[in-house]
Design an enzyme around this catalytic site. Sequence first.
Site, PDB file in Angstrom:
ATOM      1  N   TYR A 185       0.815  -1.220   0.000  1.00 36.06           N
ATOM      2  CA  TYR A 185       0.000   0.000   0.000  1.00 36.06           C
ATOM      3  C   TYR A 185       0.846   1.267   0.000  1.00 36.06           C
ATOM      4  O   TYR A 185       0.470   2.265   0.588  1.00 36.06           O
ATOM      5  CB  TYR A 185      -0.919   0.021   1.222  1.00 36.06           C
ATOM      6  CG  TYR A 185      -1.876  -1.137   1.299  1.00 36.06           C
ATOM      7  CD1 TYR A 185      -2.801  -1.366   0.287  1.00 36.06           C
ATOM      8  CD2 TYR A 185      -1.861  -1.993   2.386  1.00 36.06           C
ATOM      9  CE1 TYR A 185      -3.690  -2.426   0.363  1.00 36.06           C
ATOM     10  CE2 TYR A 185      -2.747  -3.055   2.479  1.00 36.06           C
ATOM     11  CZ  TYR A 185      -3.659  -3.269   1.462  1.00 36.06           C
ATOM     12  OH  TYR A 185      -4.530  -4.320   1.545  1.00 36.06           O
ATOM     13  N   CYS A 186       1.974   1.240  -0.661  1.00 34.70           N
ATOM     14  CA  CYS A 186       2.907   2.367  -0.654  1.00 34.70           C
ATOM     15  C   CYS A 186       2.847   3.100  -1.988  1.00 34.70           C
ATOM     16  O   CYS A 186       2.550   2.510  -3.026  1.00 34.70           O
ATOM     17  CB  CYS A 186       4.318   1.815  -0.400  1.00 34.70           C
ATOM     18  SG  CYS A 186       5.611   3.061  -0.381  1.00 34.70           S
TER      19      CYS A 186
END
Length: 170
Positions: free
Chosen positions: A47-48
């Site tokens: 989720y970066c």
Amino acid sequence: MILFSSSANAKYEKVFYDFSIKSINGEMINLSKFKNNVILLVNVASYCGFTNQYSDLQKLWDEYKDKNFVVIGVPSNSFNQEKDSEKEIKEFCEVNFNITFPMTSIYDVRGENAHPIYKWAKDNHGKSAVPKWNFHKIIINKEGKIEETFSSLTKPSSNKILSVLDKLLN
């Protein structure tokens, strides 16, 4: 003015190949199996904002894997941006990026609970080896020592990384 490289103080009582780490599938990986290879060690997260770097990591793996080069992805929730399970991470990486390079179990990459590889990196190379964010890169040379580190901002396909790889692999 005199400048000292942080790696000049390296003790290297152990080298990278002296460690082991659990794979994303749960088996132990004895890193000595990668001896005499150049390693790109990258802490990864699903989720970066840098997650799209998975594509470049896979391209590097495809291009150099037959030249004594290994990409190792280390999923980490040290920055609260990773999925909850290895199964979810593996599926995410395969479905979205066709990842085939070795991936590990989920590990902390900084602080007291960091995997021993990351503690070793800090002890031998200093603060530049400590990930400040996801997709921090550590290049390990064929002797099992840290050659160079790169921040998350440096893409795996950057000239900076490619020039280090070319130097070490040729």
